[in-house]
Design a protein around this motif. Structure first.
Motif, PDB file in Angstrom:
ATOM      1  N   ASN A 123       0.771  -1.383  -0.073  1.00  0.00           N
ATOM      2  CA  ASN A 123       0.000  -0.052  -0.115  1.00  0.00           C
ATOM      3  C   ASN A 123       0.965   1.351  -0.050  1.00  0.00           C
ATOM      4  O   ASN A 123       0.774   2.163   0.938  1.00  0.00           O
ATOM      5  N   VAL A 125       1.829   4.799  -0.960  1.00  0.00           N
ATOM      6  CA  VAL A 125       1.384   6.235  -1.179  1.00  0.00           C
ATOM      7  C   VAL A 125       2.562   7.119  -1.420  1.00  0.00           C
ATOM      8  O   VAL A 125       3.203   7.076  -0.457  1.00  0.00           O
ATOM      9  N   TYR A 138       2.111   0.643   4.334  1.00  0.00           N
ATOM     10  CA  TYR A 138       1.955  -0.440   5.399  1.00  0.00           C
ATOM     11  C   TYR A 138       3.111  -1.553   5.291  1.00  0.00           C
ATOM     12  O   TYR A 138       3.830  -1.638   4.329  1.00  0.00           O
ATOM     13  N   ASP A 189      -5.001   7.118  15.106  1.00  0.00           N
ATOM     14  CA  ASP A 189      -6.189   6.678  14.954  1.00  0.00           C
ATOM     15  C   ASP A 189      -6.774   7.484  13.846  1.00  0.00           C
ATOM     16  O   ASP A 189      -8.069   6.950  13.420  1.00  0.00           O
ATOM     17  N   ASN A 191      -6.433   9.158   9.930  1.00  0.00           N
ATOM     18  CA  ASN A 191      -5.977   8.650   8.558  1.00  0.00           C
ATOM     19  C   ASN A 191      -4.565   9.504   8.432  1.00  0.00           C
ATOM     20  O   ASN A 191      -4.532  10.518   8.201  1.00  0.00           O
TER      21      ASN A 191
ATOM     22  N   ALA C  45      -3.500   2.210  -3.119  1.00  0.00           N
ATOM     23  CA  ALA C  45      -3.189   2.309  -1.682  1.00  0.00           C
ATOM     24  C   ALA C  45      -3.800   3.324  -0.799  1.00  0.00           C
ATOM     25  O   ALA C  45      -4.157   3.045   0.238  1.00  0.00           O
ATOM     26  N   ARG C  46      -4.090   4.797  -1.386  1.00  0.00           N
ATOM     27  CA  ARG C  46      -4.830   5.471  -0.569  1.00  0.00           C
ATOM     28  C   ARG C  46      -6.270   4.973  -0.133  1.00  0.00           C
ATOM     29  O   ARG C  46      -6.664   5.234   0.799  1.00  0.00           O
ATOM     30  N   MET C  48      -6.965   1.981   0.808  1.00  0.00           N
ATOM     31  CA  MET C  48      -6.664   1.045   1.846  1.00  0.00           C
ATOM     32  C   MET C  48      -6.399   2.027   3.144  1.00  0.00           C
ATOM     33  O   MET C  48      -7.139   1.667   4.261  1.00  0.00           O
ATOM     34  N   PHE C  49      -5.726   2.959   2.857  1.00  0.00           N
ATOM     35  CA  PHE C  49      -5.374   3.891   4.230  1.00  0.00           C
ATOM     36  C   PHE C  49      -6.798   4.403   4.801  1.00  0.00           C
ATOM     37  O   PHE C  49      -7.254   4.315   5.962  1.00  0.00           O
ATOM     38  N   ALA C  50      -7.537   4.921   3.675  1.00  0.00           N
ATOM     39  CA  ALA C  50      -8.889   5.534   4.270  1.00  0.00           C
ATOM     40  C   ALA C  50      -9.721   4.505   4.787  1.00  0.00           C
ATOM     41  O   ALA C  50     -10.437   4.675   5.806  1.00  0.00           O
ATOM     42  N   ASP C  52      -8.985   1.670   6.311  1.00  0.00           N
ATOM     43  CA  ASP C  52      -8.759   0.996   7.607  1.00  0.00           C
ATOM     44  C   ASP C  52      -8.699   2.216   8.774  1.00  0.00           C
ATOM     45  O   ASP C  52      -8.900   1.786   9.807  1.00  0.00           O
ATOM     46  N   PHE C  53      -8.532   3.332   8.249  1.00  0.00           N
ATOM     47  CA  PHE C  53      -8.428   4.477   9.405  1.00  0.00           C
ATOM     48  C   PHE C  53      -9.882   5.119   9.438  1.00  0.00           C
ATOM     49  O   PHE C  53     -10.127   6.167  10.151  1.00  0.00           O
ATOM     50  N   ASP C  55     -11.611   6.823   7.445  1.00  0.00           N
ATOM     51  CA  ASP C  55     -11.676   8.132   6.831  1.00  0.00           C
ATOM     52  C   ASP C  55     -12.487   7.911   5.466  1.00  0.00           C
ATOM     53  O   ASP C  55     -12.286   8.145   4.463  1.00  0.00           O
TER      54      ASP C  55
END
Lengths: 194, 194, 194
Positions: A123, A125, A138, A189, A191, C45-46, C48-50, C52-53, C55
């Motif tokens: 992942n 970015v 990650y 916690d 993003n 990838a963005r 995934m971050f959004a 999991d967090f 967002d």
């Protein structure tokens, strides 16, 4: 030469010059998002091989001269300091988990071989601006440092990276590592990405 | 035509020609690190889908005609040999683990469905020189071939790859697979990368 | 002006024009496989971050206005619907697994901290044609929503994606998610890739 002729020639010459300038980015040295991202991905992967195989010289060469490695609990600046600091924490190559190594010597049915640990990145970015870049990604780690040499996931977290292009080569100027298996080292916690 | 005129025209024509040649790399066929890496990453991923879904024809098409697949314990050269050799080792599509399949038929509370296995690639490092490339990467495998269809990591290792660009398409000319769950198939304790 | 002269000038001017047009792709906006793939990987990838967090605003911004998220069991079209639908299924940020959160409060020897879950993407295959793209990729999820905050793989599957370039930005127009830990949500037993 007629005036018209001269005008036409100037226009043609001007267009040619513009074209040459416009084509400049077609050089191999061109910096586009795709080219820079490819180089940075390669850097991120080389870092992992060097780390997991205990190749500290290659590892520190992925940082700028004054680069910082910040694992929250500890922080080192400069290649020599990173080498010394991280080196002190790493098991000797081929001894990922000395205790498990011991334990597995006892087993007779399975031939003993060295345990390993492997960090993986995913992942990725990247925001790139000229010769500077900011990254998020990650990571997760697996190992087989148990008497059965069974593959097992054991930890994960994420990176906050800053990179610089120095003499045409992308390097880490700062890597901060969050580890979600340590109460003190877990990340935000919110993003951390965009 | 005046001599000056002729000279000027030759200069303009020459500049135009140089520009055309200089711009050549701007074609879609341009070979830059980023473009080649993108194509190779795609190849590496297509290989995985073909492998895990038992699509042997697509799988062998990721190799050059005389490409080699070397899994240390066994080694095959040429698409037909790879197909035959690997095909003999693969479970029929949808039967990743026949024993677990059996076992799960016994369970009544959970509807039976086929088990799967999935290979993943990460940490791809590539050195590219013209129409040849050398690669290193990690792999890890997960599956759910157990009565509960529970996802489980079961093995990992790394690749040593050689690739060639044949008629504009990147292909594996040699892939060597190290597997750290087999005493005889583990790789080096020195960094196999650079 | 002599006729020959005029001809030569027209040829030179023509060549210049052709060169300018041919060089167009050398612009920073050039669309090549490598450039587009780099942008799409960043998008993936963005996402995934959004996710999991928690967002959700950033998450839905990775889709086109009328994009579709299809998790087989459920399906939403349009950013607002995705936000509402998915939002209703997500645990509040920092509470990946409320039950485990409860359980771990009981433990005294280990300080309590929030559990997390992390989706990872791998094996990205992309076919790109102008401003449209089709993708396949693997995903797997790990979490530590257990009393010991131990990292554990818990599920995996694959994506079938469609992407569009809107105003220069790649976005998901459709993502379909197969999950191999759910009898009803597993995917094909034939290679879904090419």
């Amino acid at each position: 030469m007629s005036k018209l002729m001269t005008k036409v020639l100037f226009i043609v010459a001007g267009l040619t010059l513009m074209t040459i300038l416009a084509c400049k980015p077609a050089d191999k040295d061109l910096s586009t998002y795709g080219e820079d991202r490819a180089e940075i991905e390669n850097l991120q992967a080389r870092y992992m091989f060097a780390l997991d195989f205990g190749d500290l010289d290659t590892f520190v060469s992925t940082f700028t001269e004054d680069g910082t490695l910040d694992i929250i609990g500890m922080k080192w600046q400069g290649r020599e300091n990173i080498k010394e600091g991280l080196g002190g924490m790493m098991p000797p190559a081929g001894e990922e988990n000395p205790e498990a190594q011991e334990a597995s010597e006892a087993t007779e049915e399975k031939p003993l071989y060295r345990a390993t640990g492997r960090h993986n990145i995913s992942n990725i970015v990247l925001k790139i601006d000229g010769d500077k870049a900011v990254g998020r990604a990650y990571w997760f780690h697996m190992g087989n440092g148990n008497p059965d040499r069974k593959a097992a996931l054991d930890s994960y977290g994420y990176y906050e990276d800053e990179m610089k292009k120095v003499n045409g080569q992308w390097l880490f100027s700062k890597r901060r590592i969050y580890n979600e298996q340590m109460a003190e080292w877990i990340g935000s916690d919110k993003n951390p990405c965009w």
